[in-house]
Design a protein around this motif. Structure first.
Motif, PDB file in Angstrom:
ATOM      1  N   VAL A 124      69.644  11.148 105.451  1.00  0.00           N
ATOM      2  CA  VAL A 124      68.485  11.738 106.112  1.00  0.00           C
ATOM      3  C   VAL A 124      68.969  12.866 107.006  1.00  0.00           C
ATOM      4  O   VAL A 124      69.951  12.711 107.742  1.00  0.00           O
ATOM      5  CB  VAL A 124      67.701  10.686 106.936  1.00  0.00           C
ATOM      6  CG1 VAL A 124      66.710  11.348 107.888  1.00  0.00           C
ATOM      7  CG2 VAL A 124      66.968   9.722 106.020  1.00  0.00           C
ATOM      8  N   TYR A 170      64.594  13.011 103.534  1.00  0.00           N
ATOM      9  CA  TYR A 170      65.427  12.039 102.841  1.00  0.00           C
ATOM     10  C   TYR A 170      65.888  12.652 101.526  1.00  0.00           C
ATOM     11  O   TYR A 170      65.076  13.217 100.791  1.00  0.00           O
ATOM     12  CB  TYR A 170      64.577  10.791 102.567  1.00  0.00           C
ATOM     13  CG  TYR A 170      65.175   9.768 101.646  1.00  0.00           C
ATOM     14  CD1 TYR A 170      65.931   8.715 102.145  1.00  0.00           C
ATOM     15  CD2 TYR A 170      64.946   9.818 100.274  1.00  0.00           C
ATOM     16  CE1 TYR A 170      66.457   7.749 101.299  1.00  0.00           C
ATOM     17  CE2 TYR A 170      65.472   8.857  99.415  1.00  0.00           C
ATOM     18  CZ  TYR A 170      66.219   7.829  99.938  1.00  0.00           C
ATOM     19  OH  TYR A 170      66.729   6.879  99.102  1.00  0.00           O
ATOM     20  N   ALA A 203      61.139  11.725 104.932  1.00  0.00           N
ATOM     21  CA  ALA A 203      61.667  10.377 105.126  1.00  0.00           C
ATOM     22  C   ALA A 203      60.607   9.473 105.740  1.00  0.00           C
ATOM     23  O   ALA A 203      59.873   9.882 106.645  1.00  0.00           O
ATOM     24  CB  ALA A 203      62.897  10.418 106.022  1.00  0.00           C
ATOM     25  N   ASP A 224      63.320   4.527 105.615  1.00  0.00           N
ATOM     26  CA  ASP A 224      64.471   5.348 105.232  1.00  0.00           C
ATOM     27  C   ASP A 224      65.338   5.633 106.453  1.00  0.00           C
ATOM     28  O   ASP A 224      66.563   5.493 106.409  1.00  0.00           O
ATOM     29  CB  ASP A 224      64.035   6.694 104.650  1.00  0.00           C
ATOM     30  CG  ASP A 224      63.158   6.584 103.421  1.00  0.00           C
ATOM     31  OD1 ASP A 224      63.375   5.671 102.602  1.00  0.00           O
ATOM     32  OD2 ASP A 224      62.258   7.427 103.280  1.00  0.00           O
TER      33      ASP A 224
END
Length: 142
Positions: free
Chosen positions: A36, A54, A68, A72
Motif C-alpha cells: 500500500v 493498494y 486500498a 488492506d
C-alpha cells in the motif's frame, strides 16, 4: 489535466503501465506480495484524509491496483507513506523514490527494509510506470 493522484482511475492506469514495463517484469520476477502506498492527509491543501492505493504484485505482474480498503491497510506486509509534495516530486522525477525512502522523506510504515532492498530495481520501474500516468495533485502542491 490528469487523473487525481491515488484515485481509483489513477490506480487502474498505474496497473496498466506497470504491466507494460518489461523492466518491471524482469526485476520484479520474484516479487510476491502486495503493498500500500499512502499519501498523508494535509488539510492545508484540501487533502482532508489519507489516500491509500493498494497494488498486488506477483512475479513481475501487477494483478490488481485500486483504492486500498481498511482491511488492506491493516494486513499488507508493506506500506510506504509520504506527504503529497514528496509524492509529486517523485512522480515529476525531481526526487528518486529510493533516495526518498533512504532519507526518510517517505516512510516504510510496515515491512522489512532489508527484504525490500533486494527489489530496488523492481521498485524503480514500478515508480517509473507511475510517472507515465497523467497525475493531478491537490491545489497548492508545487
Amino acid at each position: 489535466m490528469g487523473l487525481p493522484v491515488f484515485s481509483q482511475e489513477w490506480a487502474e492506469q498505474w496497473k496498466e503501465e506497470i504491466n507494460k514495463s518489461e523492466m518491471f517484469q524482469k526485476y520484479g520476477a520474484k516479487w510476491e506480495w502486495p503493498l500500500v502506498m499512502k499519501m498523508n492527509a494535509d488539510p492545508a491543501i484540501g487533502l482532508d484524509k489519507d489516500r491509500f492505493v493498494y497494488v498486488d504484485l506477483w512475479h513481475g505482474v501487477c494483478r490488481e491496483a485500486r483504492i486500498a480498503q481498511p482491511a488492506d491497510v491493516d494486513s499488507v506486509p508493506y506500506m510506504i507513506s509520504g506527504d503529497a509534495e514528496i509524492w509529486k516530486k517523485i512522480l515529476d522525477r525531481k526526487l528518486d523514490s529510493i533516495a526518498a525512502l533512504m532519507t526518510r522523506k517517505t516512510k516504510l510504515e510496515r515491512g522489512n527494509m532489508m527484504k525490500l532492498a533486494k527489489y530496488t530495481n523492481a521498485s524503480k520501474y514500478m515508480v517509473e510506470a507511475a510517472t507515465r500516468v497523467a497525475s493531478r495533485f491537490p491545489e497548492g502542491i508545487e
